[in-house]
Design an enzyme around this catalytic site. Structure first.
Site, PDB file in Angstrom:
ATOM      1  N   GLY A 168       0.871  -1.188   0.012  1.00 22.75           N
ATOM      2  CA  GLY A 168      -0.188   0.124  -0.008  1.00 22.75           C
ATOM      3  C   GLY A 168       0.805   1.152  -0.099  1.00 22.75           C
ATOM      4  N   PHE A 169       0.314   2.566   0.070  1.00 18.45           N
ATOM      5  CA  PHE A 169       0.893   3.696   0.016  1.00 18.45           C
ATOM      6  C   PHE A 169       1.572   3.612   1.223  1.00 18.45           C
ATOM      7  CE2 PHE A 169      -0.460   8.207   1.338  1.00 18.45           C
ATOM      8  CZ  PHE A 169       0.565   8.727   0.936  1.00 18.45           C
ATOM      9  N   THR A 184      -6.050  -3.635  -2.294  1.00 17.69           N
ATOM     10  CA  THR A 184      -5.972  -2.187  -2.747  1.00 17.69           C
ATOM     11  C   THR A 184      -4.464  -1.859  -3.046  1.00 17.69           C
ATOM     12  OG1 THR A 184      -6.208  -1.493  -0.676  1.00 17.69           O
ATOM     13  CG2 THR A 184      -8.008  -1.314  -1.866  1.00 17.69           C
ATOM     14  N   GLY A 185      -3.670  -2.809  -2.501  1.00 16.98           N
ATOM     15  CA  GLY A 185      -2.178  -2.508  -2.733  1.00 16.98           C
ATOM     16  C   GLY A 185      -1.783  -2.677  -4.183  1.00 16.98           C
ATOM     17  N   ASP A 187      -3.470 -12.870   2.647  1.00 18.47           N
ATOM     18  CA  ASP A 187      -4.773 -12.198   3.457  1.00 18.47           C
ATOM     19  C   ASP A 187      -4.329 -12.255   4.876  1.00 18.47           C
ATOM     20  OD1 ASP A 187      -7.037 -11.468   4.404  1.00 18.47           O
ATOM     21  OD2 ASP A 187      -8.203 -12.636   3.182  1.00 18.47           O
ATOM     22  N   TYR A 189       1.091 -18.022   7.076  1.00 21.19           N
ATOM     23  CA  TYR A 189       1.721 -17.118   6.027  1.00 21.19           C
ATOM     24  C   TYR A 189       3.209 -16.814   6.714  1.00 21.19           C
ATOM     25  CZ  TYR A 189      -0.483 -13.059   8.240  1.00 21.19           C
ATOM     26  OH  TYR A 189      -0.847 -12.297   9.265  1.00 21.19           O
ATOM     27  N   ALA A 245      -2.496   0.784  12.618  1.00 21.84           N
ATOM     28  CA  ALA A 245      -2.610   1.994  12.008  1.00 21.84           C
ATOM     29  C   ALA A 245      -4.240   2.536  12.178  1.00 21.84           C
ATOM     30  CB  ALA A 245      -2.605   1.528  10.579  1.00 21.84           C
ATOM     31  N   TYR A 290     -15.192   0.826   8.050  1.00 26.18           N
ATOM     32  CA  TYR A 290     -13.910   1.059   8.260  1.00 26.18           C
ATOM     33  C   TYR A 290     -13.565   1.845   9.814  1.00 26.18           C
ATOM     34  CZ  TYR A 290      -9.517   3.688   7.401  1.00 26.18           C
ATOM     35  OH  TYR A 290      -8.352   4.184   7.368  1.00 26.18           O
ATOM     36  N   ARG A 348      -9.498   9.154  -3.309  1.00 25.84           N
ATOM     37  CA  ARG A 348      -9.712  10.225  -2.223  1.00 25.84           C
ATOM     38  C   ARG A 348      -9.330  11.557  -2.929  1.00 25.84           C
ATOM     39  NH1 ARG A 348      -6.390   7.363   2.390  1.00 25.84           N
ATOM     40  NH2 ARG A 348      -5.321   6.202   0.500  1.00 25.84           N
TER      41      ARG A 348
HETATM   42  N1  UDP Z   1     -13.929  14.966  -1.955  1.00 19.31           N
HETATM   43  C1  UDP Z   1     -14.217  15.844  -3.000  1.00 19.31           C
HETATM   44  N2  UDP Z   1     -13.980  15.360  -4.153  1.00 19.31           N
HETATM   45  C2  UDP Z   1     -13.517  14.157  -4.619  1.00 19.31           C
HETATM   46  C3  UDP Z   1     -13.124  13.287  -3.697  1.00 19.31           C
HETATM   47  C4  UDP Z   1     -13.316  13.813  -2.191  1.00 19.31           C
HETATM   48  O1  UDP Z   1     -14.801  17.005  -2.868  1.00 19.31           O
HETATM   49  O2  UDP Z   1     -13.355  13.997  -5.724  1.00 19.31           O
HETATM   50  C5  UDP Z   1     -13.984  15.521  -0.719  1.00 19.31           C
HETATM   51  C6  UDP Z   1     -14.946  14.434   0.255  1.00 19.31           C
HETATM   52  O3  UDP Z   1     -16.390  14.565   0.179  1.00 19.31           O
HETATM   53  C7  UDP Z   1     -14.402  14.812   1.691  1.00 19.31           C
HETATM   54  C8  UDP Z   1     -13.019  15.229   1.360  1.00 19.31           C
HETATM   55  O4  UDP Z   1     -12.812  15.558   0.034  1.00 19.31           O
HETATM   56  O5  UDP Z   1     -15.076  15.798   2.195  1.00 19.31           O
HETATM   57  C9  UDP Z   1     -11.820  14.277   1.675  1.00 19.31           C
HETATM   58  O6  UDP Z   1     -12.243  12.814   1.063  1.00 19.31           O
HETATM   59  P1  UDP Z   1     -11.276  11.737   1.130  1.00 19.31           P
HETATM   60  O7  UDP Z   1     -12.038  10.430   0.424  1.00 19.31           O
HETATM   61  O8  UDP Z   1      -9.897  12.133   0.399  1.00 19.31           O
HETATM   62  O9  UDP Z   1     -11.158  11.074   2.402  1.00 19.31           O
HETATM   63  P2  UDP Z   1     -11.814  11.314   4.017  1.00 19.31           P
HETATM   64  O10 UDP Z   1     -10.962  12.375   4.803  1.00 19.31           O
HETATM   65  O11 UDP Z   1     -13.120  11.786   3.631  1.00 19.31           O
HETATM   66  O12 UDP Z   1     -11.545  10.035   4.473  1.00 19.31           O
END
Ligand code: UDP
Length: 324
Positions: free
Chosen positions: A17-18, A42-43, A63, A71, A126, A157, A198
């Site tokens: 992953g990242f 997702t990695g 997994d 593993y 994490a 989550y 994100r």
């Molecule tokens: N967001 C947005 N446009 C995008 C993706 C995310 O406006 O294309 C907004 C989302 O609604 C949230 C913020 O950006 O308010 C951060 O979203 P992200 O999915 O990065 O992570 P979160 O902090 O919500 O887990």
């Protein structure tokens, strides 16, 4: 930092992953023998390609919701960093069962295994700023218990991460193990999946492709973004500290931006971008900013990279991903 990690056997779950891949790099630099585990839910393999010939690194495709003995075989870890989990809202919502299991049950499996093979081992979990939910306290200190919807679209989550914290607490308090929880706030940098959904990868990739950036809601909600190098330094400083068993620490960058300002910062580097407004997803937190006074006090750590500098490096990386 180096003295503690030197010649230790360190298991990193979520190594492809990242964050996992950056952690592997820094642990190897510090002289650890690193075992990376990932099932590529997702990695991405490319995040570890540069370590293929590194003799101190072993990769195991598995997994972590299965028995660790199956593993890890005969390996006895000195340290485990449990970073396996989808982390982007669209991705964890695609894999809700795997997400709640890896953060709760896999945490239990890993700690039960460690208790058996090496009860002195150090375990770092994490955690996440999502443990604070849509926070009623701002900025968020570790003492805030959060405002989380237990049955919303984010709960696979955030509630599972909270359960993971519970598991760490039980193994520390009741079984005397050295468990530590880092609550990670929004992080960005090279090796983020450009399609991860994100805000930073979305906006940067959209801007680089000349598409409109998708603002969810009215864009007045805020986030505070930490560059990955700063985050990894904070995590490892926490990990190697001799006296912080059982502690929970926020690690993040307190500089807060609205989503509209986030788009503007990207615009400063890539040139003018157009916006389109889309509906706000359910349970999207309105504000998020870490209170990092505890990390400053206990670790002497604070982030150094400005958003502009970090974005520059991140955008350079995303340019290399334009064909993906
Ligand atoms: N967001 C947005 N446009 C995008 C993706 C995310 O406006 O294309 C907004 C989302 O609604 C949230 C913020 O950006 O308010 C951060 O979203 P992200 O999915 O990065 O992570 P979160 O902090 O919500 O887990």
């Amino acid at each position: 930092m180096h003295a503690f990690l030197h010649e230790k056997t360190v298991v990193v779950t979520g190594a492809a992953g990242f964050l996992g891949s950056h952690l592997c790099d820094r642990l190897l630099d510090a002289g650890s023998t690193v075992i990376g585990v990932d099932n590529f839910i997702t990695g991405r393999r490319e995040n570890l390609a540069h370590l293929e010939k590194n003799e101190a690194f072993t990769f195991i495709e598995a997994d972590v919701n299965s028995e660790p003995q199956s593993y890890l075989k005969d390996s006895i870890p000195d340290v485990v960093l449990h970073f396996a989990s989808p982390a982007s809202p669209p991705r964890y919502q695609e894999h809700p069962t795997e997400t709640y299991l890896v953060n709760s049950y896999a945490t239990h499996l890993l700690l039960s295994f460690l208790k058996k093979v090496n009860p002195q081992a150090r375990f770092l979990f994490a955690g996440t700023s999502e443990a604070y939910g849509d926070p009623a306290v701002h900025p968020q200190p570790e003492t805030y218990w959060g405002n989380v919807n237990p049955n919303g679209i984010r709960s696979c989550y955030d509630e599972a991460k909270r359960m993971g914290e519970t598991v760490c607490g039980v193994f520390h308090r009741d079984m005397g193990m050295d468990t530590r929880i880092v609550r990670i706030f929004n992080t960005y940098g090279p090796r983020m999946n450009p399609a991860d959904g994100r805000v930073i990868p979305n906006f940067v990739m959209q801007a680089l492709r000349g598409e409109a950036v998708t603002i969810y809601g009215d864009g007045t909600q805020t986030r505070s973004y930490c560059f990955v190098d700063d985050l990894v330094s904070g995590i490892l400083t926490f990990l190697v500290h001799p006296d912080l068993a059982g502690e929970t620490l926020n690690i993040g960058n307190p500089e807060e931006f609205t989503i509209l300002e986030t788009a503007r910062e990207i615009e400063k580097i890539v040139g003018e971008v157009i916006h389109t407004f889309e509906s706000l997803p359910g349970d999207d937190p309105m504000r998020r900013q870490p209170d990092i006074s505890k990390a400053k006090r206990l670790l002497g750590w604070e982030p150094k990279v400005t958003f502009g500098e970090g974005l520059q490096q991140t955008i350079e990386y995303f340019r290399t991903q334009l064909d993906s």
